[in-house]
Motif scaffolding. Structure first.
Motif, PDB file in Angstrom:
ATOM      1  N   THR A 289      -8.731  -3.555  -3.539  1.00 27.75           N
ATOM      2  CA  THR A 289      -9.551  -2.664  -2.214  1.00 27.75           C
ATOM      3  C   THR A 289      -9.817  -4.542  -1.560  1.00 27.75           C
TER       4      THR A 289
ATOM      5  N   ILE B 241      -8.205  -1.256   1.787  1.00 27.98           N
ATOM      6  CA  ILE B 241      -7.872  -2.160   1.744  1.00 27.98           C
ATOM      7  C   ILE B 241      -8.086  -3.429   3.134  1.00 27.98           C
TER       8      ILE B 241
ATOM      9  N   ARG C  49      -1.038   4.190  -1.437  1.00 29.43           N
ATOM     10  CA  ARG C  49      -2.672   4.746  -1.312  1.00 29.43           C
ATOM     11  C   ARG C  49      -2.744   4.185   0.680  1.00 29.43           C
ATOM     12  N   ASP C  50      -3.904   4.824   0.858  1.00 28.12           N
ATOM     13  CA  ASP C  50      -4.355   4.992   2.269  1.00 28.12           C
ATOM     14  C   ASP C  50      -4.779   3.056   2.601  1.00 28.12           C
ATOM     15  N   LEU C  51      -3.824   1.937   3.568  1.00 28.36           N
ATOM     16  CA  LEU C  51      -3.959   0.870   4.276  1.00 28.36           C
ATOM     17  C   LEU C  51      -5.942   0.846   4.325  1.00 28.36           C
TER      18      LEU C  51
ATOM     19  N   ALA D 281       0.804  -1.212   0.150  1.00 29.00           N
ATOM     20  CA  ALA D 281       0.349  -0.116  -0.417  1.00 29.00           C
ATOM     21  C   ALA D 281       0.724   1.185  -0.137  1.00 29.00           C
ATOM     22  N   ARG D 282       1.500   1.025   0.950  1.00 30.14           N
ATOM     23  CA  ARG D 282       2.831   2.758   0.774  1.00 30.14           C
ATOM     24  C   ARG D 282       3.680   2.660  -0.129  1.00 30.14           C
TER      25      ARG D 282
ATOM     26  N   VAL E  87      -2.054  -4.975  -5.154  1.00 34.45           N
ATOM     27  CA  VAL E  87      -2.614  -3.713  -4.773  1.00 34.45           C
ATOM     28  C   VAL E  87      -2.371  -2.273  -5.080  1.00 34.45           C
TER      29      VAL E  87
END
Length: 227
Positions: free
Chosen positions: A211, A30, A25-27, A20-21, A206
């Motif tokens: 998601t 997910i 993306r915002d964890l 995610a990082r 991811v």
């Protein structure tokens, strides 16, 4: 409680966070689903004690049996991720909170006919291979399927689901799935879920916007041998 199970879960969660990082993306966007196919109910209880709330099953009989046996556990979210059959639609509907494998109007109609009360969250399974015999709607037909399912009063289209082909780079396959997700959103604008990525390819999923990740053996360990 198994220390090995806790370690595997922590390792996968760390890898999801890294992916995610890397993707910016915002964890929190997910959801990690632990697939417990063929594993005993005791493992599901251990997973819940470790904080797992989303569990996936491939077979209706196993989903129904586990949910019944865990009727005292009210905070688990059950995902049916196997190939759906019309003659088992009522049983699937009774046991699942989310069905990931709606791939034709007939199964959608059967799930709808079995429903009452709250709508059932469903995803449209897309076939990313050239084999028409595999589960999933052809990408060219996903918009029409979305239109059909969106017209059913007891189903709620949440997005799309797919399995990456074995003979293709997962990232390329998931990029095509993202195109199908875009097509579905032309029909259902808030259908933002993308269920993609398993033990061997979830970092690529991811990166391509998944998601919901469906992860089994990397967390649960090898499946028990069935006699």
């Amino acid at each position: 409680m198994s220390t090995a199970l806790a370690d595997r879960l922590a390792d996968v969660d760390a890898r999801i966070a890294d992916a995610a990082r890397s993707a910016g993306r915002d964890l929190s966007g997910i959801t990690r689903i632990v697939v417990t196919k063929f594993h005993p109910v005791s493992l599901v209880r251990e997973l819940r004690a470790l904080g797992v709330r989303d569990v996936g099953e491939n077979r209706q009989q196993e989903l129904t049996a586990k949910r019944d046996e865990l009727a005292d556990v009210v905070d688990l979210h059950w995902h049916f991720i196997g190939q759906a059959q019309t003659n088992k639609a009522r049983a699937v509907r009774a046991a699942a909170d989310v069905v990931h494998s709606v791939d034709r109007p007939r199964i959608a109609d059967a799930l709808d006919a079995a429903g009452s009360g709250d709508p059932l969250d469903v995803l449209l399974q897309v076939n990313l291979t050239d084999d028409a015999g595999r589960g999933g709607v052809a990408p060219r037909d996903v918009e029409a399927l979305a239109t059909h399912v969106a017209g059913l009063s007891t189903l709620r289209v949440r997005g799309v689901m797919a399995v990456a082909p074995l003979d293709e780079e997962p990232a390329r396959a998931f990029e095509r799935l993202r195109g199908s997700a875009d097509a579905v959103r032309t029909v259902v604008p808030d259908a933002t879920w993308i269920s993609a990525g398993m033990t061997g390819d979830f970092p690529e999923a991811v990166a391509m916007g998944a998601t919901h990740l469906r992860i089994g053996s990397a967390i649960t360990g090898p499946r028990p041998v069935r006699g």
